[in-house]
Design a protein around this motif. Sequence first.
Motif, PDB file in Angstrom:
ATOM      1  N   HIS A 602      41.080  19.340   6.243  1.00  0.00           N
ATOM      2  CA  HIS A 602      41.975  18.670   6.852  1.00  0.00           C
ATOM      3  C   HIS A 602      41.562  17.067   6.608  1.00  0.00           C
ATOM      4  O   HIS A 602      40.427  16.630   6.435  1.00  0.00           O
ATOM      5  N   GLY A 603      42.773  16.197   6.668  1.00  0.00           N
ATOM      6  CA  GLY A 603      42.699  14.914   6.443  1.00  0.00           C
ATOM      7  C   GLY A 603      42.354  14.522   5.183  1.00  0.00           C
ATOM      8  O   GLY A 603      42.281  15.022   4.245  1.00  0.00           O
ATOM      9  N   VAL A 604      41.878  13.118   4.860  1.00  0.00           N
ATOM     10  CA  VAL A 604      41.588  12.551   3.668  1.00  0.00           C
ATOM     11  C   VAL A 604      40.133  12.452   3.508  1.00  0.00           C
ATOM     12  O   VAL A 604      39.534  11.710   4.435  1.00  0.00           O
ATOM     13  N   PRO A 605      39.403  12.916   2.509  1.00  0.00           N
ATOM     14  CA  PRO A 605      38.063  12.790   2.490  1.00  0.00           C
ATOM     15  C   PRO A 605      37.604  11.346   2.213  1.00  0.00           C
ATOM     16  O   PRO A 605      38.296  10.657   1.648  1.00  0.00           O
ATOM     17  N   PRO A 606      36.395  10.902   2.800  1.00  0.00           N
ATOM     18  CA  PRO A 606      35.839   9.638   2.719  1.00  0.00           C
ATOM     19  C   PRO A 606      35.973   8.999   1.187  1.00  0.00           C
ATOM     20  O   PRO A 606      35.830   7.793   0.978  1.00  0.00           O
ATOM     21  N   ILE A 607      35.842   9.976   0.283  1.00  0.00           N
ATOM     22  CA  ILE A 607      35.707   9.647  -1.286  1.00  0.00           C
ATOM     23  C   ILE A 607      36.774   8.729  -1.813  1.00  0.00           C
ATOM     24  O   ILE A 607      36.804   8.190  -2.518  1.00  0.00           O
ATOM     25  N   VAL A 608      37.928   9.244  -1.097  1.00  0.00           N
ATOM     26  CA  VAL A 608      39.173   8.720  -1.590  1.00  0.00           C
ATOM     27  C   VAL A 608      39.069   7.196  -1.100  1.00  0.00           C
ATOM     28  O   VAL A 608      39.618   6.320  -2.104  1.00  0.00           O
ATOM     29  N   GLY A 609      38.624   7.033   0.049  1.00  0.00           N
ATOM     30  CA  GLY A 609      38.674   5.374   0.334  1.00  0.00           C
ATOM     31  C   GLY A 609      37.746   4.650  -0.385  1.00  0.00           C
ATOM     32  O   GLY A 609      37.970   3.497  -0.917  1.00  0.00           O
ATOM     33  N   HIS A 610      36.576   5.301  -0.582  1.00  0.00           N
ATOM     34  CA  HIS A 610      35.485   4.862  -1.493  1.00  0.00           C
ATOM     35  C   HIS A 610      36.058   4.506  -2.726  1.00  0.00           C
ATOM     36  O   HIS A 610      35.599   3.370  -3.505  1.00  0.00           O
ATOM     37  N   TYR A 611      36.740   5.511  -3.704  1.00  0.00           N
ATOM     38  CA  TYR A 611      37.291   5.268  -4.718  1.00  0.00           C
ATOM     39  C   TYR A 611      38.418   3.922  -4.847  1.00  0.00           C
ATOM     40  O   TYR A 611      38.209   3.260  -5.724  1.00  0.00           O
ATOM     41  N   VAL A 612      39.148   3.949  -3.839  1.00  0.00           N
ATOM     42  CA  VAL A 612      40.130   3.146  -3.889  1.00  0.00           C
ATOM     43  C   VAL A 612      39.612   1.585  -3.624  1.00  0.00           C
ATOM     44  O   VAL A 612      40.037   0.642  -4.299  1.00  0.00           O
ATOM     45  N   LYS A 613      38.608   1.540  -2.714  1.00  0.00           N
ATOM     46  CA  LYS A 613      37.819   0.205  -2.547  1.00  0.00           C
ATOM     47  C   LYS A 613      37.443  -0.277  -3.791  1.00  0.00           C
ATOM     48  O   LYS A 613      37.298  -1.629  -4.053  1.00  0.00           O
ATOM     49  N   GLY A 732      32.963  13.788  -6.085  1.00  0.00           N
ATOM     50  CA  GLY A 732      31.930  12.900  -5.419  1.00  0.00           C
ATOM     51  C   GLY A 732      30.509  13.533  -5.609  1.00  0.00           C
ATOM     52  O   GLY A 732      30.572  14.559  -5.488  1.00  0.00           O
ATOM     53  N   LYS A 733      29.472  12.495  -5.669  1.00  0.00           N
ATOM     54  CA  LYS A 733      28.204  12.873  -5.658  1.00  0.00           C
ATOM     55  C   LYS A 733      27.359  12.358  -4.511  1.00  0.00           C
ATOM     56  O   LYS A 733      27.306  10.954  -4.588  1.00  0.00           O
ATOM     57  N   ALA A 734      27.317  12.876  -3.366  1.00  0.00           N
ATOM     58  CA  ALA A 734      26.938  12.438  -2.018  1.00  0.00           C
ATOM     59  C   ALA A 734      25.208  12.189  -2.325  1.00  0.00           C
ATOM     60  O   ALA A 734      24.529  13.063  -2.989  1.00  0.00           O
ATOM     61  N   ARG A 735      24.656  10.995  -1.672  1.00  0.00           N
ATOM     62  CA  ARG A 735      23.161  10.940  -1.583  1.00  0.00           C
ATOM     63  C   ARG A 735      23.131  10.629  -0.061  1.00  0.00           C
ATOM     64  O   ARG A 735      23.599   9.589   0.377  1.00  0.00           O
ATOM     65  N   PHE A 736      21.993  11.291   0.411  1.00  0.00           N
ATOM     66  CA  PHE A 736      21.930  11.088   1.965  1.00  0.00           C
ATOM     67  C   PHE A 736      20.890   9.818   2.153  1.00  0.00           C
ATOM     68  O   PHE A 736      20.026   9.737   1.461  1.00  0.00           O
ATOM     69  N   GLN A 737      21.223   8.925   3.066  1.00  0.00           N
ATOM     70  CA  GLN A 737      20.137   8.208   3.356  1.00  0.00           C
ATOM     71  C   GLN A 737      19.806   8.217   4.989  1.00  0.00           C
ATOM     72  O   GLN A 737      20.517   8.207   5.980  1.00  0.00           O
ATOM     73  N   ILE A 738      18.532   8.565   5.093  1.00  0.00           N
ATOM     74  CA  ILE A 738      18.143   9.104   6.467  1.00  0.00           C
ATOM     75  C   ILE A 738      17.657   7.854   7.346  1.00  0.00           C
ATOM     76  O   ILE A 738      17.140   6.863   6.695  1.00  0.00           O
ATOM     77  N   GLY A 739      18.319   7.769   8.434  1.00  0.00           N
ATOM     78  CA  GLY A 739      18.087   6.720   9.472  1.00  0.00           C
ATOM     79  C   GLY A 739      16.827   6.837   9.998  1.00  0.00           C
ATOM     80  O   GLY A 739      16.194   7.730  10.002  1.00  0.00           O
ATOM     81  N   LYS A 740      16.314   5.891  10.773  1.00  0.00           N
ATOM     82  CA  LYS A 740      15.082   5.681  11.432  1.00  0.00           C
ATOM     83  C   LYS A 740      14.876   6.695  12.422  1.00  0.00           C
ATOM     84  O   LYS A 740      13.840   7.228  12.701  1.00  0.00           O
ATOM     85  N   GLY A 741      16.060   7.055  13.406  1.00  0.00           N
ATOM     86  CA  GLY A 741      15.888   7.764  14.307  1.00  0.00           C
ATOM     87  C   GLY A 741      15.976   9.227  14.021  1.00  0.00           C
ATOM     88  O   GLY A 741      16.004   9.984  14.968  1.00  0.00           O
ATOM     89  N   ILE A 778      32.085  10.064  -8.595  1.00  0.00           N
ATOM     90  CA  ILE A 778      31.918   8.974  -7.752  1.00  0.00           C
ATOM     91  C   ILE A 778      30.712   8.919  -7.064  1.00  0.00           C
ATOM     92  O   ILE A 778      30.485   9.997  -6.098  1.00  0.00           O
ATOM     93  N   GLY A 779      29.666   8.184  -6.997  1.00  0.00           N
ATOM     94  CA  GLY A 779      28.425   8.379  -6.051  1.00  0.00           C
ATOM     95  C   GLY A 779      28.851   7.550  -4.772  1.00  0.00           C
ATOM     96  O   GLY A 779      29.567   6.644  -4.614  1.00  0.00           O
ATOM     97  N   MET A 780      28.187   8.235  -3.710  1.00  0.00           N
ATOM     98  CA  MET A 780      28.454   7.630  -2.279  1.00  0.00           C
ATOM     99  C   MET A 780      27.237   7.907  -1.567  1.00  0.00           C
ATOM    100  O   MET A 780      26.680   9.041  -1.532  1.00  0.00           O
ATOM    101  N   ILE A 781      26.885   7.017  -0.647  1.00  0.00           N
ATOM    102  CA  ILE A 781      25.792   7.091   0.298  1.00  0.00           C
ATOM    103  C   ILE A 781      26.267   7.589   1.538  1.00  0.00           C
ATOM    104  O   ILE A 781      27.276   7.137   2.278  1.00  0.00           O
ATOM    105  N   TYR A 782      25.694   8.719   2.012  1.00  0.00           N
ATOM    106  CA  TYR A 782      26.142   9.446   3.416  1.00  0.00           C
ATOM    107  C   TYR A 782      25.053   9.110   4.348  1.00  0.00           C
ATOM    108  O   TYR A 782      23.731   9.549   4.196  1.00  0.00           O
ATOM    109  N   GLU A 783      25.269   8.285   5.385  1.00  0.00           N
ATOM    110  CA  GLU A 783      24.141   7.639   6.160  1.00  0.00           C
ATOM    111  C   GLU A 783      24.070   8.610   7.474  1.00  0.00           C
ATOM    112  O   GLU A 783      25.028   9.137   8.068  1.00  0.00           O
ATOM    113  N   ILE A 784      22.709   9.010   7.774  1.00  0.00           N
ATOM    114  CA  ILE A 784      22.579  10.253   8.884  1.00  0.00           C
ATOM    115  C   ILE A 784      21.593   9.369   9.561  1.00  0.00           C
ATOM    116  O   ILE A 784      20.596   8.942   9.280  1.00  0.00           O
TER     117      ILE A 784
END
Length: 784
Positions: A602-613, A732-741, A778-784
Amino acid sequence: MSAILEEKDVEAGESRFGKEAPKLCSKRPHEILLCEMNMSNDIGGSAAMEEDGAEGGDMKTFISNYHEVSCVTDVCENGDKEKPEGSESRWKEVVLAYQTLGVVFGGLATSPLYVYPSMNLKSPDEEDYLGILSLMLWTLSMIGVVKYVCLALRADDRGEGGTFALYSLLCRHAKVGQQFERHFESEEKLSHLSKSSHPHSSIVHFFEGSIIAKRVLLFIAMLGTCMLIGDGILTPAISVLSAMQGLSNACPAISQNAVVALSAGTLFMLFLVQRFGTSRVSFLFSPIMLAWVITTPLVGVYSIIVHYQGVLKAFSPYYIFHFFSKNGKEGWLMLAGAVLCITGAEAMFADLGHFSKASIQIAFLCTVYPSLILTYAGQTAYLIKNPQDHADGFYKFVPNAVYWPMFVVSTLAAIVASQSLISASFSVIKQSVALDYFPRVKLVHTSQYKEGQIYCPEINYILMFLCLAVILGFHSGNQLGNAFGVVVIMVMLITTVLLTLVMIIVWKAPLPVVLVFCACFSIMEGIYLSSVLTKVPQGGWLPFAVSIVFAVIMISWNYGRQKEIEYEVKNNIDLDSLDTLLSDQGIQRVPGLCFFYSHILHGVPPIVGHYVKNVGSLHKVVVIITLRYVPVKTILPEKRFLVDGLGYKGVYRCIAQYGYSDSFSIEGDGFMDQVINSVELYIKSSVGEQVDKSTYLSNLALENSISSFPSVQENISDLENAKRAGVVHVVGKARFQIGKGIGWFDRILLGKIYKVLHRNCRSSMAVFKVPPRSYVEIGMIYEI
C-alpha cells in the motif's frame, strides 16, 4: 491485501450492478461479461472470483478498488483437461511408481548398507539379533507405513510436501504466521479439505494470540528445513563410504585411506555433474534402484533358507520387550543405530511435489517395504549364525558367487541415494528463497517439463565442500552413522509436531485420534532421539552445527527483510506528500515508463521520493510493482496480477503474485506486456465508475463508452506513448544505519550478519532478470 477479497467487496459489486448481474456471468473465468472486464479476446480480466473454484461452485461477482487481471487461457481454474480413467490411469501410476524408485527411495532402500555397522554391539546372541530385527520391522511399519504413507502424504500443500509445506498449510488455515507474513498468505482453501465452518479450537486461539508461539512454530519449520539440508550432506557421505567399504573387505590390501579417497572422488564427480540437471542423468537411476530392490531381497531369502529359517518370528513385539529387559541401558543405546533403518523415509514426503501420492504409496508398499523386510531378515539370519560379523553386516552376508555384482549394484545404488537428497536440498532452498527466508541465490531450471527440477550452483558447491570435509574428517562410517541418526530422527519428530497441528487446525480430526497419533509417534521418536543424543560427542554434533549455521542465516535474512518492510511501511509517502513533491517546478515529468519495485502493498514506497529528490524528474507513467510470494506451490495465471490507481495521474500499483514453485523473469515470460495490459484494463474499467450503477455493459457497449470519456482516452494514450518512449526498472538497495539506542540483538543480526548476507547475495538484476540497459539501482540508508 488478500488474494480473496472480502465479502463487503462482493456486496459493493452487487450494489453497483444490481443483484441480478452475477446471474449473467458465465462459469468460465475468461467468459465473464461485466462492465469492468473482458475488454478483448487478447487481454482477459477477472474482477470476479469463483469461491472454492476447485469444486466448480457458483461465482460471486464483485467490483472493488483492485481488479484482478490475467491473460486469457483456454481452461478454467483447474483446467478442462480430462483425467485418464480405468486401466490407462492405473498404468500411468505404475510408471510413476517405477520412476520414484530412482528419486524418492534411494536413501531408504540403501539403508541396509550401514545399519548394523553403525551399532555398537558387544557379544550379541540370537535373542539380541531377533530383538534388533523386531525393532527395525516395527519402526519401518509404524513410521514408514502408518505415519508417512497413510497420513503425511495426505497433508500436502497443493501437491508439495516437507516441513515448509506443512507450515504454509497451517498459515493458510489459521493466523499462525508472523504479523508481517499475513500480507503474503493465500487464503484459498484446499479443495480436498473440509469447507465446513467449525469454531476454532483453543490451540488455534493460543497460536493466533501468542507472538512467542508463532515464532517457535516458525523456528521449528526452519529447523526442519536446516536438518534436511544436513541430510543432503550426510546421506551422500555415509551411503558412498559404506558402499566402497566392500573393497577393503574383499581385498584386505586396500587400506581405509584408499577407500576414503575413492569415496571422495566419487562424490566429487557426482556434484560436478549436477549442473547437467536431474533430467539428463535420472534415466539411469530407476533401473539401478529396481535392480537393488530385486537383488537384495533375493540374497536375503537365500540367507534365511541357509542360515536361520525362523527369523521372521521377529514380527512378534515380544522380542522387543525381551531385548530391553535383557539389555537395559545398553539396549537403549543401540537405538541410535537401529533408527538408521528408516533413513530416507522423510524423502517420501519431501519429494511429493515430483510425483503423485498413489505412485509413492505403490512403490513403497509393493517394492521398497518388502525388499527392506527380507533384506534385514536375511542379514539377521546370517548374523545369528555369525554373531561377530556385525561390523560389516551387509557384505558379509552376500554369497561369494555374487559378491562383485552386488558390490557394483550397491555402489551405484549409493550414488542414486546421494542424488535424491541433493535434489531435495535444491528444492528446499528454492522454497526458502521464494518465501524470503534465505538470501538470493542462482536457480537454474534444468527441465522445460518439470518445474521442480532445478540446480543451484552456490548450494551445490557448499554441499560438495561440506560433504568432502565430512568424509575426510570422520574417515569411517560409524561416526557418520551417529551424525546421520540425529538428522533422521529430528526431521521426523518435527514432522510429527507439525502434522499434529495440521490434524487439529486443518483436518479438524477428533481429539482422541489426534492424541493417539501424537502420543504414539512422539514417544517412539522421543525415545529414539534420547538415545541418539548420547552420540553427540561421537559425531552427533555435526548436524546441529550445520543446522545452527543455516538457521542463523535464515533467521538473520528473514529478520532483516522484515525490518526493511517495516521501515518502508512506516515511511511510505502519502498522496499529499507526493503531490507536493511533484508540484515543485524543479521536478520534470519526462517521457517513458518507469517500474519501481517495492516490498509494501500500500502507498508509495520511500524509494520513489528518494529517486525524485535526487534525480529531479519522474517518468510520465509510473508503475509501483510488489512481487508477492505466497506460501503455496503456484499461483494460477488468472490470479497473478492485481492493479489499482493511486489517485495521482499516471501513477499505478501492480501486485504480482507468485508461488514458491513459480519461475519469474522480467526480461522473459512476457512480464512487462502482462503488466502494461493489466494497467490498460484497469484504466478502461474506470469507465464503470462513471456510468449509471444499474447499467450492465457488454464488451461492445463498454468499448463505445470509452470514447465518451476523454480522461480515459488520455490515460491510455499516455500509457502507449510511455511504452514506446522506453521502459526503466528502478530497484532500491537499502543499507541499515544502526542508531545508538538499538540493542545488541539488532546490532548483531542487522549490523553484522544481515549486512554481510545482503552484500554478498545475488543482485536484484540477476534475480529479477532485468534487461541491463534499462536497470537502475538506487542506494538508500534505512535508519533504525
